[in-house]
Design an enzyme around this catalytic site. Structure first.
Site, PDB file in Angstrom:
ATOM      1  N   ASP A 202       0.821  -1.210   0.000  1.00 37.14           N
ATOM      2  CA  ASP A 202       0.000   0.000   0.000  1.00 37.14           C
ATOM      3  C   ASP A 202       0.859   1.266   0.000  1.00 37.14           C
ATOM      4  O   ASP A 202       2.027   1.257   0.376  1.00 37.14           O
ATOM      5  CB  ASP A 202      -0.916   0.015   1.226  1.00 37.14           C
ATOM      6  CG  ASP A 202      -0.124  -0.024   2.531  1.00 37.14           C
ATOM      7  OD1 ASP A 202       0.840  -0.806   2.611  1.00 37.14           O
ATOM      8  OD2 ASP A 202      -0.464   0.728   3.462  1.00 37.14           O
ATOM      9  N   GLU A 203       0.248   2.333  -0.428  1.00 37.96           N
ATOM     10  CA  GLU A 203       0.747   3.701  -0.261  1.00 37.96           C
ATOM     11  C   GLU A 203       2.177   3.902  -0.772  1.00 37.96           C
ATOM     12  O   GLU A 203       2.954   4.667  -0.205  1.00 37.96           O
ATOM     13  CB  GLU A 203       0.651   4.116   1.218  1.00 37.96           C
ATOM     14  CG  GLU A 203      -0.774   4.139   1.727  1.00 37.96           C
ATOM     15  CD  GLU A 203      -0.874   4.522   3.195  1.00 37.96           C
ATOM     16  OE1 GLU A 203      -1.866   5.184   3.562  1.00 37.96           O
ATOM     17  OE2 GLU A 203       0.009   4.143   3.982  1.00 37.96           O
TER      18      GLU A 203
END
Length: 685
Positions: free
Chosen positions: A307-308
């Site tokens: 993620d991210e």
């Protein structure tokens, strides 16, 4: 036997079961709990059943004070007249779609439990314990028949131990609490920018340089995995890559995407350090690490995060850009997919399947991957868009959006989020791919002192959403049952109630904490990460022993006050009005009590305006309530005081502001204020 069915339930039911079973048939007789209480396992016992029955007898004795003649279950078929008879077919496997069903029958003379697996037996015993009741003369089980099974096979809790390390005893007591509410997946977030928490024997610099000395040895990991297994709980580890990798790069900067010196991150947020997906040493180190972890964690799934990753360091690295051009990779998202597939191949050699946050889902990702849906309106995505997209594209998927308990939203915000709402456009096959959900406890703002109060009791209500029928949505019943389940969690060592007072005694230097207790019942911590806006106010070693840490997401008196005001608006009942007055009197006297604390402190000085503002506005409202025709100045005072209590103080907010507004609007109608000023007040409310 007189029985009546309540497979649904009404607000008036007397049972405090959570999660609510699929079918409950309640009778009229009871089975009294006596010293000769015994448990007989009709088939050969397993370790799970030994652990569950022994713990059951200990907890039952603790609740009732009954001195049992036998503290352990027996497997002797010659035992006559056992109180509980348990029958099951086989040991359960810790995997998706395992049979966790059970049947429980309580008559006036005997209790029988039947299940396919020993995991079902564990859940039957938890339900039986929730049935314990008493009168003036004895403790007893009510006569009942229960047929039960989970709606979803994945009922998880994620605990982030990277931002703030959590000791083994914290994890174990939370595993006990998970089992008590029939949750079956512990997602262990073990690495992030702020820490690498796994002992690695192949690359020891990972834990030596990336953990501040706070990590789990491999023996401790084995212990947790076994402890969870004994309670029917799977453990899914997460090593978050290629972003959230500062701690890894502190140990091995040569596999980073930027030639720089890395150090463990102390703030919260999204940071640039990223693993280099074009460097073969990256896969060597991760391959060795994953091999070690595969031997420690028997579960099929291995969470790789994903993620991210904003790819800033990738964009700045000319070697990585050349690799993208050479391999016709036209975006950072596709470059990450290249890396994810390499990791998927490594894990497959160890018999593992990839799980990752929704960013790993691309056209090239094999559908053997499990997609973890987490984004929502806060991230610019429509609620559940990735969940439905994953199911439609052939992936199994799990929902966490709506269950981010670190956001400090009230329990109702989580309870009414359904992984598969009634209005959807999914086929039956696509619905089957939605395995369930996970509550997520990110730990930027929690320590081992406060983590229980951020997980519980709200997660018990989330557990009901994962287990029970989608028709179980009665919020008043949920609150009633949750109140009972909450205090019962204390017998498992959960500290969500008691540690409030620990924090308040520290704040007051062990003076009378009652005025602060009153404030915690109407104050809630700031929500949606606004307490630590930008991630720079708190560091990992900042104090989390402040007033905000003693407050919870569901201030108890605020919930009561809201319901009273709503009821009063409909009925104008004088008894309800009297209850409102009683609360206002308690709040009006708070500042007087607060002022009696003899030894002040900077922390108390910062809290003082909360007490003063609450007392002042409550005093004004009492005056309005007691006046036949309130004056213009009283309403002016109220409006000015309202402006004050709406301002956050010390990272908390007085959560009753909206209901105070509503009460004033009701009073204006009741007292028939008709001049222009009163009409203006009413409209502003």
């Amino acid at each position: 036997m007189s029985l009546f069915a309540i497979s649904g339930f009404s607000q008036t039911n007397s049972l405090n079961l959570m999660p609510w079973p699929q079918e409950v048939i309640l009778g009229s007789s009871i089975l009294e709990i006596k010293p000769d209480f015994t448990i007989l396992v009709l088939t050969k016992s397993t370790k799970r059943i030994d652990v569950a029955t022994t713990k059951f007898i200990n907890r039952l004795g603790g609740r009732t004070g009954v001195f049992f003649e036998n503290g352990f279950a027996v497997s002797n078929n010659e035992l006559k007249n056992a109180t509980v008879e348990i029958s099951y077919k086989r040991a359960g496997e810790l995997k998706i779609n395992e049979d966790e069903s059970y049947q429980l029958q309580v008559s006036s003379t005997k209790i029988t439990i039947n299940a396919t697996t020993d995991i079902g037996v564990i859940y039957a015993l938890e339900t039986l314990l929730q049935l314990v009741d008493n009168n003036l003369n004895s403790y007893y089980f009510p006569e009942v028949e229960i047929n039960d099974s989970p709606r979803f096979t994945w009922r998880g809790l994620m605990i982030d131990v990277a931002r703030h390390f959590q000791p083994i005893d914290v994890l174990k007591r939370n595993l006990d609490a998970m089992a008590a509410v029939k949750m079956n997946v512990f997602h262990w977030h073990l690495t992030d920018d702020q820490g690498f928490r796994i002992e690695s024997k192949t690359h020891p610099k990972l834990h030596q340089l990336g953990s501040d000395g706070l990590y789990y040895t491999q023996e401790q990991i084995k212990d947790i995995v076994q402890y969870a297994s004994d309670r029917g709980i799977r453990v899914v580890p997460e090593v978050d890559v290629p972003g959230h990798a500062t701690a890894i790069l502190t140990a091995y900067p040569e596999i980073g995407s930027k030639d720089t010196i890395y150090s463990i991150e102390r703030f919260s947020g999204i940071f640039d350090p990223t693993l280099d997906p074009t460097n073969e040493k990256t896969y060597k180190i991760l391959g060795d690490l994953f091999g070690e972890m595969a031997a420690l964690f028997p579960d099929t799934y291995f969470h790789i995060g994903g993620d991210e990753n904003e790819g800033k360091h990738w964009d700045e690295n000319q070697k990585i850009q050349e690799f993208k051009r050479k391999n016709n990779i036209n975006s950072n998202h596709h470059l990450q997919t290249f890396m994810n597939i390499r990791l998927q191949e490594i894990l497959a050699k160890h018999g593992k399947s990839v799980m990752g946050w929704e960013e790993i889902m691309t056209d090239n990702m094999p559908t053997s991957a499990l997609i973890h849906s987490w984004k929502g309106s806060n991230q610019g995505d429509m609620l559940k868009s990735s969940l439905f997209k994953a199911a439609k594209n052939g992936y199994n998927t799990v929902l966490s959006n709506g269950y981010y308990i670190d956001l400090m939203q009230p329990v109702i915000n989580h309870y009414l989020v359904d992984p598969i709402p009634k209005n959807n456009n999914l086929s039956e096959l696509e619905k089957a791919r939605i395995l369930g959900g996970e509550a997520t406890m990110w730990s930027e703002l929690v320590t081992n002192l406060t983590i229980d109060s951020r997980i519980w009791p709200r997660t018990a209500a989330i557990a009901e959403r994962f287990w029970s029928s989608g028709d179980i949505v009665d919020v008043l019943s949920m609150y009633k049952r949750l109140d009972v389940v909450s205090f019962r969690l204390e017998e498992l060592g959960i500290t969500h109630i008691r540690n409030r007072d620990v924090i308040l005694r520290n704040i007051t230097n062990n003076q009378n904490i009652e005025p602060l207790v009153t404030l915690t019942k109407v104050c809630e911590p700031l929500k949606n990460y606004s307490r630590n806006a930008g991630g720079t106010e708190y560091k990992t070693y900042s104090p989390f022993t402040l007033f905000a840490d003693a407050c919870t997401a569901d201030a108890s008196d605020a919930i009561i006050f809201k319901e009273l005001v709503n009821d009063f608006s409909l009925t104008k009942n004088e008894n309800i009005k009297a209850e409102i007055v009683s609360l206002l009197k308690k709040w009006a006297s708070n500042y007087s009590q607060f002022s009696q604390l003899k030894k002040g402190s900077p922390i108390l000085n910062n809290i003082e305006p909360l007490s003063k503002n609450l007392s002042e506005i409550s005093t004004t409202l009492l005056s309005i309530l007691n006046s036949k025709k309130p004056t213009k100045s009283e309403y002016e005072n109220f409006n000015q005081q309202l402006l004050q209590i709406e301002k956050p103080i010390e990272d908390v907010e007085l959560i009753i502001a909206k209901d105070l507004k509503k009460l004033v609007a009701i009073l204006i109608d009741e007292k028939k204020g008709s001049d222009n000023f009163l009409e203006k007040v009413k409209k502003s409310n």
